[in-house]
Design a protein around this motif. Structure first.
Motif, PDB file in Angstrom:
ATOM      1  N   MET A 136       0.842  -1.202   0.000  1.00 38.56           N
ATOM      2  CA  MET A 136       0.000   0.000   0.000  1.00 38.56           C
ATOM      3  C   MET A 136       0.874   1.248   0.000  1.00 38.56           C
ATOM      4  SD  MET A 136      -2.886  -1.439  -0.196  1.00 38.56           S
ATOM      5  CE  MET A 136      -3.915   0.009  -0.105  1.00 38.56           C
ATOM      6  N   ASN A 137       1.811   1.294  -0.914  1.00 44.18           N
ATOM      7  CA  ASN A 137       2.654   2.488  -1.049  1.00 44.18           C
ATOM      8  C   ASN A 137       1.838   3.629  -1.665  1.00 44.18           C
ATOM      9  OD1 ASN A 137       3.015   2.417  -4.125  1.00 44.18           O
ATOM     10  ND2 ASN A 137       3.749   0.383  -3.537  1.00 44.18           N
ATOM     11  N   PRO A 138       2.319   4.873  -1.546  1.00 44.14           N
ATOM     12  CA  PRO A 138       1.547   6.025  -2.037  1.00 44.14           C
ATOM     13  C   PRO A 138       1.135   5.921  -3.499  1.00 44.14           C
ATOM     14  CG  PRO A 138       3.351   6.774  -0.659  1.00 44.14           C
ATOM     15  CD  PRO A 138       3.535   5.297  -0.830  1.00 44.14           C
ATOM     16  N   ARG A 139       2.017   5.436  -4.347  1.00 40.94           N
ATOM     17  CA  ARG A 139       1.681   5.326  -5.773  1.00 40.94           C
ATOM     18  C   ARG A 139       0.508   4.374  -5.989  1.00 40.94           C
ATOM     19  NH1 ARG A 139       5.759   3.210 -10.622  1.00 40.94           N
ATOM     20  NH2 ARG A 139       4.244   3.405 -12.331  1.00 40.94           N
ATOM     21  N   ARG A 140       0.529   3.237  -5.279  1.00 41.37           N
ATOM     22  CA  ARG A 140      -0.553   2.266  -5.448  1.00 41.37           C
ATOM     23  C   ARG A 140      -1.861   2.812  -4.875  1.00 41.37           C
ATOM     24  NH1 ARG A 140       1.083  -3.678  -4.470  1.00 41.37           N
ATOM     25  NH2 ARG A 140       2.063  -3.160  -6.467  1.00 41.37           N
ATOM     26  N   CYS A 141      -1.775   3.553  -3.795  1.00 45.16           N
ATOM     27  CA  CYS A 141      -2.983   4.156  -3.215  1.00 45.16           C
ATOM     28  C   CYS A 141      -3.632   5.127  -4.204  1.00 45.16           C
ATOM     29  CB  CYS A 141      -2.639   4.880  -1.921  1.00 45.16           C
ATOM     30  SG  CYS A 141      -2.228   3.775  -0.543  1.00 45.16           S
ATOM     31  N   TRP A 142      -2.827   5.971  -4.836  1.00 48.25           N
ATOM     32  CA  TRP A 142      -3.361   6.901  -5.829  1.00 48.25           C
ATOM     33  C   TRP A 142      -3.950   6.147  -7.012  1.00 48.25           C
ATOM     34  CZ3 TRP A 142      -4.500  11.872  -5.516  1.00 48.25           C
ATOM     35  CH2 TRP A 142      -3.897  12.649  -4.526  1.00 48.25           C
ATOM     36  N   LEU A 143      -3.304   5.065  -7.407  1.00 49.22           N
ATOM     37  CA  LEU A 143      -3.802   4.266  -8.530  1.00 49.22           C
ATOM     38  C   LEU A 143      -5.152   3.641  -8.201  1.00 49.22           C
ATOM     39  CD1 LEU A 143      -3.407   2.954 -11.316  1.00 49.22           C
ATOM     40  CD2 LEU A 143      -2.148   1.105 -10.172  1.00 49.22           C
ATOM     41  N   LEU A 144      -5.291   3.077  -7.005  1.00 50.92           N
ATOM     42  CA  LEU A 144      -6.549   2.468  -6.597  1.00 50.92           C
ATOM     43  C   LEU A 144      -7.667   3.503  -6.501  1.00 50.92           C
ATOM     44  CD1 LEU A 144      -5.249  -0.003  -3.850  1.00 50.92           C
ATOM     45  CD2 LEU A 144      -6.155  -0.603  -6.109  1.00 50.92           C
ATOM     46  N   ALA A 145      -7.336   4.684  -5.976  1.00 52.79           N
ATOM     47  CA  ALA A 145      -8.336   5.754  -5.897  1.00 52.79           C
ATOM     48  C   ALA A 145      -8.775   6.197  -7.292  1.00 52.79           C
ATOM     49  CB  ALA A 145      -7.782   6.940  -5.109  1.00 52.79           C
ATOM     50  N   ALA A 146      -7.810   6.297  -8.217  1.00 48.84           N
ATOM     51  CA  ALA A 146      -8.137   6.701  -9.589  1.00 48.84           C
ATOM     52  C   ALA A 146      -9.024   5.667 -10.270  1.00 48.84           C
ATOM     53  CB  ALA A 146      -6.843   6.899 -10.386  1.00 48.84           C
ATOM     54  N   ILE A 147      -8.749   4.390 -10.022  1.00 48.20           N
ATOM     55  CA  ILE A 147      -9.579   3.328 -10.597  1.00 48.20           C
ATOM     56  C   ILE A 147     -11.017   3.458 -10.103  1.00 48.20           C
ATOM     57  CG2 ILE A 147      -9.999   0.831 -10.556  1.00 48.20           C
ATOM     58  CD1 ILE A 147      -6.978   0.439 -10.574  1.00 48.20           C
ATOM     59  N   ALA A 148     -11.174   3.770  -8.820  1.00 45.33           N
ATOM     60  CA  ALA A 148     -12.522   3.919  -8.251  1.00 45.33           C
ATOM     61  C   ALA A 148     -13.272   5.072  -8.917  1.00 45.33           C
ATOM     62  CB  ALA A 148     -12.429   4.141  -6.740  1.00 45.33           C
ATOM     63  N   TRP A 149     -12.622   6.235  -9.015  1.00 44.27           N
ATOM     64  CA  TRP A 149     -13.291   7.412  -9.583  1.00 44.27           C
ATOM     65  C   TRP A 149     -13.576   7.234 -11.073  1.00 44.27           C
ATOM     66  CZ3 TRP A 149     -15.142  11.598  -6.911  1.00 44.27           C
ATOM     67  CH2 TRP A 149     -14.740  11.729  -5.575  1.00 44.27           C
ATOM     68  N   GLY A 151     -13.771   4.337 -12.740  1.00 45.41           N
ATOM     69  CA  GLY A 151     -14.725   3.249 -12.920  1.00 45.41           C
ATOM     70  C   GLY A 151     -16.146   3.715 -12.704  1.00 45.41           C
ATOM     71  N   GLY A 152     -16.352   4.539 -11.683  1.00 42.35           N
ATOM     72  CA  GLY A 152     -17.679   5.100 -11.441  1.00 42.35           C
ATOM     73  C   GLY A 152     -18.133   6.003 -12.570  1.00 42.35           C
ATOM     74  N   LEU A 153     -17.194   6.776 -13.118  1.00 37.09           N
ATOM     75  CA  LEU A 153     -17.524   7.669 -14.235  1.00 37.09           C
ATOM     76  C   LEU A 153     -17.947   6.867 -15.460  1.00 37.09           C
ATOM     77  CD1 LEU A 153     -17.621  10.502 -15.471  1.00 37.09           C
ATOM     78  CD2 LEU A 153     -15.179  10.255 -16.007  1.00 37.09           C
ATOM     79  N   GLY A 154     -17.219   5.795 -15.757  1.00 36.10           N
ATOM     80  CA  GLY A 154     -17.572   4.963 -16.906  1.00 36.10           C
ATOM     81  C   GLY A 154     -18.956   4.358 -16.765  1.00 36.10           C
ATOM     82  N   ASN A 155     -19.287   3.899 -15.556  1.00 37.52           N
ATOM     83  CA  ASN A 155     -20.616   3.348 -15.308  1.00 37.52           C
ATOM     84  C   ASN A 155     -21.695   4.395 -15.542  1.00 37.52           C
ATOM     85  OD1 ASN A 155     -22.748   1.610 -13.988  1.00 37.52           O
ATOM     86  ND2 ASN A 155     -22.611   3.239 -12.484  1.00 37.52           N
ATOM     87  N   SER A 156     -21.457   5.607 -15.059  1.00 37.37           N
ATOM     88  CA  SER A 156     -22.447   6.678 -15.203  1.00 37.37           C
ATOM     89  C   SER A 156     -22.684   7.040 -16.665  1.00 37.37           C
ATOM     90  CB  SER A 156     -21.983   7.916 -14.435  1.00 37.37           C
ATOM     91  OG  SER A 156     -22.885   8.989 -14.625  1.00 37.37           O
TER      92      SER A 156
END
Length: 312
Positions: A136-149, A151-156
Motif C-alpha cells: 500500500m505504497n503512495p503510488r498504489r494508493c493513488w492508482l486504486l483511488a483513480a480506478i474507483a473514480w 470506474g464510477g464515471l464509466g458506469n455513469s
C-alpha cells in the motif's frame, strides 16, 4: 411523438412528498440538518487527515476520498431537494436533471468501488502486516483511488446515456426526490425490459460483486483477528474494521434495494425513501461511524484544537 418529447426540454417536476404537503416542512428541516452535519463531519475528516502527519496513512487517504465523495454526492442532490421542499415550485431544468443524473450515478458507483478498495486496505493491514508498507505504497494508493473514480464515471456514462435515449412522450413528473435512473425509467412510454436488464446487470457488477468480495475479505480478517495475541491490538483492529463494515452494509443494502429491484415493480413510496436514505442519511452517518470510536481521529482533533488555543 416529437412534440410530446420536446416538452421534457422544459424540465421535470420532482414530486418528492407532494402528495403529503403537511410533511414537506418536516422533511425540509430534517434534510437541512442532515446536510449541515454531512458538510461539517466530512470536511472535518478531510481537514484532519491533511493537517495531522500521524494520519498520513493509506487508511486515512481512502477515508478522505470517501469524505470528499460524500460531500459531492449530497451536494449534487440535496440543494435541489431543499428548494423543492421549501416552495410550491417543484421543477428542475432539463440540464439540471441530466447533470444530476450523471453526477449522482457517477459518485454512487465510485463509492461502490472505493469501499472495496478500503476493504482491501484493511485486509492487507490485518492479514499481511509485514507487506503492508510495500503493498500500500503512495503510488498504489493513488492508482486504486483513480480506478474507483474513473470506474464510477464509466458506469455513469453508460447507464445515464442509455436511460436518456428512452422516449418520454411528454411525461415530466418524476416520482422521486431527485433524477436517478430507476425514477427516469418509470417515465418511459415504451417497453423498458432491455433498460431494466442492463440496469440490473451493471448494478449487479457494482453492488453484488463488490459486496461479495468485501464480505469474503472480512471473513479472512476475522480469522486473522482471532490469532492476534495482544488484546489491545485485537480491539483496535476490530473497531476499525467494524466501522467500515457498518458503512458497507448501510450503503450496499439501500443501493441493492433501490437499483437491483425492477424499476417498475418496486413500490413507489419505498423507492423514493430508499433513495433519500442513501443520498442524505448515509453520507451524514459515515463520519460519525468512523470517528466515534477512533482514538486516532479524536487525538488529531485535540491536537488541532490545542494548536488553535496556543496561537490565540
Amino acid at each position: 411523438m416529437e412534440r410530446a418529447n420536446s416538452s421534457s426540454w422544459e424540465g421535470f417536476i420532482l414530486m418528492g412528498v407532494s402528495d403529503y404537503p403537511q410533511l414537506e416542512m418536516i422533511f425540509f428541516v430534517g434534510i437541512l440538518f442532515s446536510y449541515l452535519l454531512t458538510l461539517f463531519g466530512n470536511s472535518a475528516i478531510i481537514l484532519l487527515s491533511s493537517l495531522d502527519a500521524r494520519l498520513h496513512t493509506p487508511m486515512y487517504f481512502f477515508l478522505s476520498n470517501l469524505s470528499s465523495l460524500d460531500l459531492a454526492f449530497t451536494t449534487s442532490s440535496v440543494p435541489q431537494m431543499l428548494i423543492n421542499l421549501w416552495g410550491a415550485d417543484k421543477t428542475i431544468s432539463y440540464g439540471g436533471c441530466v447533470t444530476q443524473l450523471y453526477v449522482f450515478l457517477w459518485l454512487g458507483a465510485t463509492e461502490c468501488i472505493l469501499l472495496v478498495v478500503m476493504a482491501f486496505d484493511r485486509f492487507v493491514a490485518v492479514c499481511r502486516p509485514l507487506h503492508y508498507p510495500t503493498m500500500m505504497n503512495p503510488r498504489r494508493c493513488w492508482l486504486l483511488a483513480a480506478i474507483a473514480w474513473l470506474g464510477g464515471l464509466g458506469n455513469s456514462v453508460v447507464q445515464s446515456t442509455f436511460t436518456l435515449q428512452l422516449p418520454l412522450c411528454g411525461h415530466r413528473r418524476v416520482d422521486s426526490f431527485l433524477c436517478e435512473v430507476p425514477a427516469m425509467i418509470k417515465l418511459a412510454c415504451v417497453d423498458t425490459s432491455l433498460n431494466e436488464a442492463v440496469l440490473n446487470s451493471i448494478c449487479t457488477f457494482f453492488t453484488a460483486v463488490p459486496l461479495s468480495i468485501i464480505l469474503f475479505s472480512y471473513c479472512c480478517i476475522a480469522q486473522a483477528l482471532l490469532k492476534i495475541r495482544s488484546a489491545e491490538g485485537r480491539r483496535k483492529a476490530f473497531n476499525t474494521c467494524l466501522s467500515h463494515l457498518v458503512v458497507v452494509l448501510l450503503f450496499y443494502g439501500s443501493a441493492v434495494y433501490g437499483y437491483l429491484l425492477p424499476a417498475k415493480t418496486n413500490k413507489q413510496d419505498q423507492g423514493k425513501f430508499i433513495s433519500l436514505f442513501y443520498s442524505v442519511v448515509t453520507p451524514m452517518v459515515n463520519p460519525l461511524i468512523y470517528t466515534l470510536r477512533n482514538k486516532e481521529v479524536k487525538g488529531a482533533l485535540r491536537r488541532l484544537l490545542g494548536k488553535g488555543r496556543e496561537v490565540s
